[in-house]
Design a protein around this motif. Structure first.
Motif, PDB file in Angstrom:
ATOM      1  N   ARG A 175      49.741  32.654   3.772  1.00 19.67           N
ATOM      2  CA  ARG A 175      49.141  33.597   4.719  1.00 19.67           C
ATOM      3  C   ARG A 175      49.123  33.014   6.132  1.00 19.67           C
ATOM      4  O   ARG A 175      49.237  31.805   6.330  1.00 19.67           O
ATOM      5  CB  ARG A 175      47.726  33.977   4.270  1.00 19.67           C
ATOM      6  CG  ARG A 175      47.685  34.582   2.867  1.00 19.67           C
ATOM      7  CD  ARG A 175      46.304  35.061   2.492  1.00 19.67           C
ATOM      8  NE  ARG A 175      46.264  35.556   1.133  1.00 19.67           N
ATOM      9  CZ  ARG A 175      46.610  36.782   0.777  1.00 19.67           C
ATOM     10  NH1 ARG A 175      47.022  37.639   1.698  1.00 19.67           N
ATOM     11  NH2 ARG A 175      46.552  37.172  -0.484  1.00 19.67           N
ATOM     12  N   CYS A 176      48.940  33.909   7.092  1.00 14.91           N
ATOM     13  CA  CYS A 176      49.009  33.498   8.505  1.00 14.91           C
ATOM     14  C   CYS A 176      47.932  32.486   8.879  1.00 14.91           C
ATOM     15  O   CYS A 176      48.120  31.692   9.802  1.00 14.91           O
ATOM     16  CB  CYS A 176      48.900  34.732   9.405  1.00 14.91           C
ATOM     17  SG  CYS A 176      50.453  35.659   9.542  1.00 14.91           S
ATOM     18  N   CYS A 194      53.026  35.508  12.840  1.00 13.00           N
ATOM     19  CA  CYS A 194      51.578  35.244  12.853  1.00 13.00           C
ATOM     20  C   CYS A 194      51.004  34.989  14.239  1.00 13.00           C
ATOM     21  O   CYS A 194      49.785  35.071  14.418  1.00 13.00           O
ATOM     22  CB  CYS A 194      51.273  34.036  11.970  1.00 13.00           C
ATOM     23  SG  CYS A 194      51.768  34.241  10.248  1.00 13.00           S
ATOM     24  N   ARG A 203      47.428  36.104  15.803  1.00 11.01           N
ATOM     25  CA  ARG A 203      47.231  37.558  15.799  1.00 11.01           C
ATOM     26  C   ARG A 203      46.061  37.862  14.865  1.00 11.01           C
ATOM     27  O   ARG A 203      46.187  37.694  13.644  1.00 11.01           O
ATOM     28  CB  ARG A 203      48.488  38.268  15.297  1.00 11.01           C
ATOM     29  CG  ARG A 203      49.711  38.111  16.205  1.00 11.01           C
ATOM     30  CD  ARG A 203      50.893  38.859  15.623  1.00 11.01           C
ATOM     31  NE  ARG A 203      52.107  38.633  16.379  1.00 11.01           N
ATOM     32  CZ  ARG A 203      52.512  39.409  17.389  1.00 11.01           C
ATOM     33  NH1 ARG A 203      51.786  40.460  17.742  1.00 11.01           N
ATOM     34  NH2 ARG A 203      53.640  39.135  18.021  1.00 11.01           N
ATOM     35  N   SER A 253      47.171  38.190   6.330  1.00  2.00           N
ATOM     36  CA  SER A 253      48.367  38.849   5.804  1.00  2.00           C
ATOM     37  C   SER A 253      49.347  37.821   5.223  1.00  2.00           C
ATOM     38  O   SER A 253      49.546  36.755   5.805  1.00  2.00           O
ATOM     39  CB  SER A 253      49.074  39.637   6.911  1.00  2.00           C
ATOM     40  OG  SER A 253      48.217  40.608   7.463  1.00  2.00           O
ATOM     41  N   ARG A 264      46.569  39.926  11.647  1.00  3.60           N
ATOM     42  CA  ARG A 264      47.459  39.408  10.602  1.00  3.60           C
ATOM     43  C   ARG A 264      46.983  38.090  10.007  1.00  3.60           C
ATOM     44  O   ARG A 264      47.713  37.450   9.259  1.00  3.60           O
ATOM     45  CB  ARG A 264      48.880  39.211  11.164  1.00  3.60           C
ATOM     46  CG  ARG A 264      49.566  40.500  11.566  1.00  3.60           C
ATOM     47  CD  ARG A 264      50.969  40.236  12.075  1.00  3.60           C
ATOM     48  NE  ARG A 264      51.649  41.478  12.426  1.00  3.60           N
ATOM     49  CZ  ARG A 264      52.874  41.542  12.953  1.00  3.60           C
ATOM     50  NH1 ARG A 264      53.550  40.425  13.173  1.00  3.60           N
ATOM     51  NH2 ARG A 264      53.413  42.699  13.252  1.00  3.60           N
ATOM     52  N   SER A 318      57.247  38.378  -0.212  1.00  8.82           N
ATOM     53  CA  SER A 318      56.498  37.554   0.734  1.00  8.82           C
ATOM     54  C   SER A 318      56.503  36.111   0.237  1.00  8.82           C
ATOM     55  O   SER A 318      56.697  35.849  -0.947  1.00  8.82           O
ATOM     56  CB  SER A 318      55.058  38.051   0.878  1.00  8.82           C
ATOM     57  OG  SER A 318      54.401  38.036  -0.377  1.00  8.82           O
TER      58      SER A 318
END
Length: 219
Positions: free
Chosen positions: A110-111, A141, A123, A129, A126, A83
């Protein structure tokens, strides 16, 4: 040994140490000069030893090089974890020996840090995430904006509100119920007068009138 006049003594040198101050005085002796030389040699050795205690890499470290190192570390972390990661902070600190040490802070992307473009919305599932390495951040995202209420799905005066990616919910007014407020209550408002009791009979209001009253609405 050559003796120098007091005026020739550098003020800064005389301020450093008493031995240096007396070495250039008119009354200084050869033994004083020797002590000064030994003092200078020992001081130089101590300073050289302190510098030698630090590694060559530490002595040459700069903030720019530290930032490059942190950026490389973020890339390496990205490859290992699968990631995206980025270098959040690069700073130079000194340890107990006085040697420079590069400090890095590498964090996942992250999103919640990705802005969604026109016609898109985040979203919710997410938001926290980490973004996968080979994913498009916006596609991963963000989702198309929820337009479920644009078709007016709520009936009988109900108010529509979007939920999630493509869902909706209806807030029904008094006298209606159901997912889209499609079930109307014929007894709201109550059509029966003079104390009559209203009942729903297959979607039609039926009034049970009090004594002395009759008709569809007990008039």
């Amino acid at each position: 040994w050559r003796r120098f006049p007091a005026a020739a003594c550098p003020p800064a040198l005389g301020a450093i140490h008493p031995v240096a101050r007396s070495a250039y005085s008119p009354t200084s002796t050869p033994s004083t000069m020797i002590r000064l030389a030994v003092f200078a040699v020992v001081t130089a050795l101590l300073l050289a030893g302190a510098d030698a205690a630090c590694s060559r890499k530490s002595r040459r470290m700069t903030l720019y090089k530290c930032a490059e190192k942190c950026s490389d570390l973020a890339k390496l972390t990205t490859l290992r974890s699968g990631s995206l990661h980025k270098s959040k902070l690069a700073s130079l600190k000194k340890n107990r020996k006085g040697c420079k040490v590069c400090r890095c802070r590498v964090v996942p992307v992250r999103c919640k840090s990705v802005p969604c473009g026109p016609g898109l919305q985040p979203r919710p599932a997410r938001r926290s995430s980490p973004i996968p390495l080979h994913a498009d951040p916006e596609k991963f995202c963000c989702a198309p904006k929820n337009r479920a209420c644009e078709s007016g799905p709520c009936l009988n005066g109900g108010t529509c509100s979007t939920t999630g990616i493509n869902g909706f919910s209806c807030a029904c007014v008094a006298g209606s119920s159901g997912v889209t407020c499609e079930i109307a209550n014929p007894c709201a408002p109550d059509p029966c007068l003079n104390g009559g009791t209203c009942s729903n009979s297959n979607g039609t209001a039926t009034c049970l009138c009090s004594t002395g009253y009759s008709g569809d609405t007990c008039v």
